[in-house]
Structure formats: C-alpha cells, structure tokens
Design an enzyme around this catalytic site. Structure first.
Site, PDB file in Angstrom:
ATOM      1  CB  SER A   1      -0.914  -0.059   1.088  1.00 36.65           C
ATOM      2  OG  SER A   1      -2.097   0.613   0.935  1.00 36.65           O
TER       3      SER A   1
ATOM      4  CG  ASP B   1      -2.637   4.217  -2.221  1.00 38.40           C
ATOM      5  OD1 ASP B   1      -3.596   3.834  -3.008  1.00 38.40           O
ATOM      6  OD2 ASP B   1      -2.849   3.471  -0.877  1.00 38.40           O
TER       7      ASP B   1
ATOM      8  CG  ASP C   1      -2.777  -0.799  -2.696  1.00 36.99           C
ATOM      9  OD1 ASP C   1      -2.904   0.387  -2.266  1.00 36.99           O
ATOM     10  OD2 ASP C   1      -3.366  -1.759  -2.058  1.00 36.99           O
TER      11      ASP C   1
ATOM     12  CG  ASP D   1      -6.104   0.919  -1.074  1.00 35.84           C
ATOM     13  OD1 ASP D   1      -5.047   1.996  -0.978  1.00 35.84           O
ATOM     14  OD2 ASP D   1      -6.082   0.040  -0.168  1.00 35.84           O
TER      15      ASP D   1
END
Length: 449
Positions: free
Chosen positions: A97, A241, A243, A245
């Site tokens: 993340s 970010d 990833d 999400d």
C-alpha cells in the site's frame, strides 16, 4: 521477526528484515489450508520486490493443489473485483500500500473478494504452526493461468454503473494532473481518465515501481503535484497510493481538497442520486453526518479498517461507505476501497455540480482534524478504561478505543496495534480549536498517570 506486522488484512514487513521467503511461504501455506481448494486470483502493485514475492506465493499455492489465476500488476481493488467476477475461492493482492519501496505485503481476501473477517483470520491463524504441510503429489498440483482481462473487467464494470453518464462527463473536457507515484495506477489510470474525455497531464506515471517520493498521499508529500496543477491551470489533481485504493484530490487552486473531503463529497453525490444508509469509521469527519442529514439519511460508524467498515455496511445495507483516508467503498461495484470508482463518481459529481472543485470544497461542511499521539509506559487498554470512566456521562462509543462526541467537537482515542502508543484524533470547526482540544486531551492523559 524484524518489521513483520500481522493483521486481518494480511502480513507486511520490510523485505530482508521481517518479510523473508520462509515467512511468505508459511503464511501462504496457512492461507491455502484456509481456502481448501479451487482457485486464487493473484495481482500485485508495481514495486520491484513484487515479482519475487509473487513467485513464492504462486509456487506455494500450486504445491498445495490450488489453481492460480495471475492478473499481473494492477490495483488492489482490481484483485478484489476479479475474485468475485471469476468465482474464485480467494485472492491475494501483493502490495504494501502506502509504505515505502523496501516494504511489501500479502493482502489476503476471501471468496467474496473482501479482506478476511476477524473470524476467518482467526481460523487461518490456526494453520500457521501446523507441522503437516500437506503438499500435493506431482499429479495433483495446481495449474497457473495468466489472465489478461483483469483490469478491463474492473474498468468495464465502472463504466457500466447506473450513476455514471459518460457522454455528460466527456462534454466537460476536464484537464487533470495525474500522480500515480510510479505505482500500479500507471498501468490503468491514464487510459481510464481518457475514457472520460479528460486531458491527462501525467506525473510519476512511469512503470518503474520506484517511488520518487514518500508514497503516502499526504499534503507534505505532494508539494510538486500541487504546483503542477496550478502551473498547468488544471481543473483538478488526482493522486493515488501505490495500490490505488486511496483517492486524494487537489483543487484547481493547487490546494489540498483533503482526504476527509474525498468521502464527504462522494457521500453527497451518491445520496443526491440514491438515498440510503452510510457507513464510515470512527475517525472520519463529522461532515459526513451533516451531509447525510441534509438528505434525511443515517450514518453508522465502525471500528477503523476496511474489513470493519464493510462488515457494518453489509449489516445496514449501506449505499455508500468509506474512510477519511481517501477510501471510497461503493457496494454496487464491490465491497472494497477503490480509487477508480472514486474517480468516476467524483467526475460525475463535478459534472452535475457545474462549478470548480475549489468551490465544491467551500460548499462542504467545514471541519478541521488534529492528530496527535502519546507514547505510554503503561498498558494502553488501562488508559482507555480510565478515559471511559472519565467521560461516562457523555455520548461515547467504545467499539474501537473510545470516541466521545460533544456538541462543538469530538475526540477519538485509539491504541496502536504495533507500538505502545495512544492516538488522539480531535475534530472541531476551526484548526485552532481542534489543536487546543488535542492539547487538552494530551494533558488529561498525562494527569491520569
């Protein structure tokens, strides 16, 4: 154990200092036991250790007799969406993340594409120290399939949502500065925004997986991005970010829209189209309550964490939910934080609204959050228990630490899961008030011990 951290969302750590091959294999093995049989969707973010981790995870699953559907470098929500779409038994998103380059993680998903519930996680944990590893014989190992439609499946489903009117949005011809921090967003967002008729000014959208700055999308890490929005006279900046999400917006004035306001404006838009219950976590702004009240809708609060928000959303059949960190959960698509659907809903909202993002920010309820932490020499649970006694005559919620709601502010005391730290989150109508209340609560904690 070095930096290894374990929670219901999976395991994370620094490669070479906590997240070693044997740790990855051990946890994948336990996850495979939990899954039992069938297939697992695997996707990863762009960071350079992703391929190595992917090979370890894939090899372990195949050795356990589980089929692997590999969808490549993609957002975590794309993995979540495809688990459900492909009727898989589970999914693993390989991504740390917003953590820096040296970190990586396994985000473990159940067959609905959601993070494991606390009960499921506890069940999986039981397999961690099992000595019979139960690897399959040569003729019963799993099969690996490279599936190239993962991102397209996700994008198509968003473009088909009832609330999104592509022709309307395209007429606005939004000029967007896009900052993907060289993460998984670079593999989908430039083309995704062009589908909406946007002129895209790319910034850190190289497919290197090397983050050029600290990857958490906080204002202090986005100075250059904010400058670029102003210089290019863009309508907005979109930052994700690694990833994808979390969604963070920058206004046309080159100023932070604020992570908290991401979910506030999405709630406003969704409720304007479809009334229903809303779920956010206990640390999210009160502005959500104000917006929901305007539409005669109820807000429910859950403990912090995507799995907890989703659990509550399902309980109350919420039409929208999320977290103040820029996490948007739109159940019509899937139950997971998803910056792609957040972008689509934001562009539709701005199209309906007809004015600038900076004006939309001014029109939202105005609140300010102060975040502080205090290191404790005593057990954080004992501190929280004392605080509960102290505020027992007020409106309190003890689902996740202690949140106390007053007329002119609220405060949330939460212990860290990894350090002897107590977090103090306070919100009020002005920055000065929020800071002043924070200081007051810091002093209160010190006086108790």
């Amino acid at each position: 154990m070095g930096t290894l951290m374990t929670s219901i969302s999976g395991i994370r750590g620094i490669i070479g200092d906590g997240l070693e091959p044997e740790i990855i294999i051990k946890h994948t093995n336990a996850y495979a036991e939990f899954i039992g049989s069938g297939s697992v969707v695997i996707g990863r973010d762009a960071r350079i250790t992703g391929e190595m981790v992917n090979l370890l995870v894939t090899g372990t699953l195949l050795a356990k007799g589980i089929d692997v559907i590999e969808i490549g470098i993609c957002p975590t929500p794309t993995v979540q969406f495809n688990v459900k779409k492909l009727n898989a038994s589970g999914g693993i998103a390989i991504s740390a993340s917003h953590n820096p380059n040296q970190w990586n993680a396994l985000k473990l998903l159940n067959k609905t594409g959601q993070f494991l519930s606390p009960d499921e996680f506890a069940q999986m944990q039981k397999y961690l120290n099992k000595t019979d590893l139960n690897y399959k014989s040569w003729d019963k190992i799993g099969k690996r399939t490279v599936y190239k439609q993962g991102i397209q499946n996700h994008v198509d489903a968003i473009l088909d949502l009832g609330m999104i009117y592509l022709d309307e949005i395209r007429k606005r011809k939004f000029k967007v500065v896009l900052d993907c921090v060289n993460g998984a967003g670079a593999y989908v967002l430039p083309e995704f925004l062009k589908e909406f008729g946007c002129e895209v000014i790319e910034m850190d959208c190289e497919k290197t997986g090397i983050f050029p700055r600290l990857p958490e999308p906080l204002p202090e890490n986005l100075i250059e991005t904010m400058k670029k929005v102003k210089e290019t006279k863009a309508d907005l900046g979109i930052v994700v970010d690694p990833d994808v999400d979390r969604l963070v917006l920058i206004t046309d004035k080159g100023e932070p829209f604020s992570e908290e306001n991401t979910i506030v404006q999405i709630v406003q838009f969704v409720l304007s189209r479809k009334k229903g219950d809303v779920v956010v976590n206990l640390s999210t702004t009160r502005a959500v309550d104000d917006v929901a009240a305007k539409y005669g809708c109820k807000v429910f609060r859950s403990p912090v964490g995507e799995a907890n928000v989703v659990k509550k959303m399902k309980e109350v059949k919420a039409v929208i939910g999320g977290e103040g960190s820029g996490g948007v959960i739109f159940p019509e698509l899937h139950y997971g934080r998803d910056a792609l659907v957040g972008i689509a809903l934001t562009l539709q909202h701005l199209t309906d609204y007809g004015k600038a993002l900076s004006q939309l920010k001014e029109d939202l309820p105005q609140y300010f959050i102060s975040k502080k932490k205090i290191e404790l020499t005593t057990n954080p649970d004992a501190v929280i228990q004392k605080l509960i006694e102290e505020f027992s005559d007020q409106m309190i919620n003890t689902d996740d630490g202690l949140r106390v709601d007053f007329k002119n502010h609220w405060v949330h005391f939460r212990k860290s899961n990894t350090e002897p730290i107590l977090r103090i989150i306070t919100e009020a109508k002005s920055k000065a008030e929020a800071e002043s209340f924070s200081e007051k609560y810091l002093e209160k904690i010190k006086s108790l011990f």
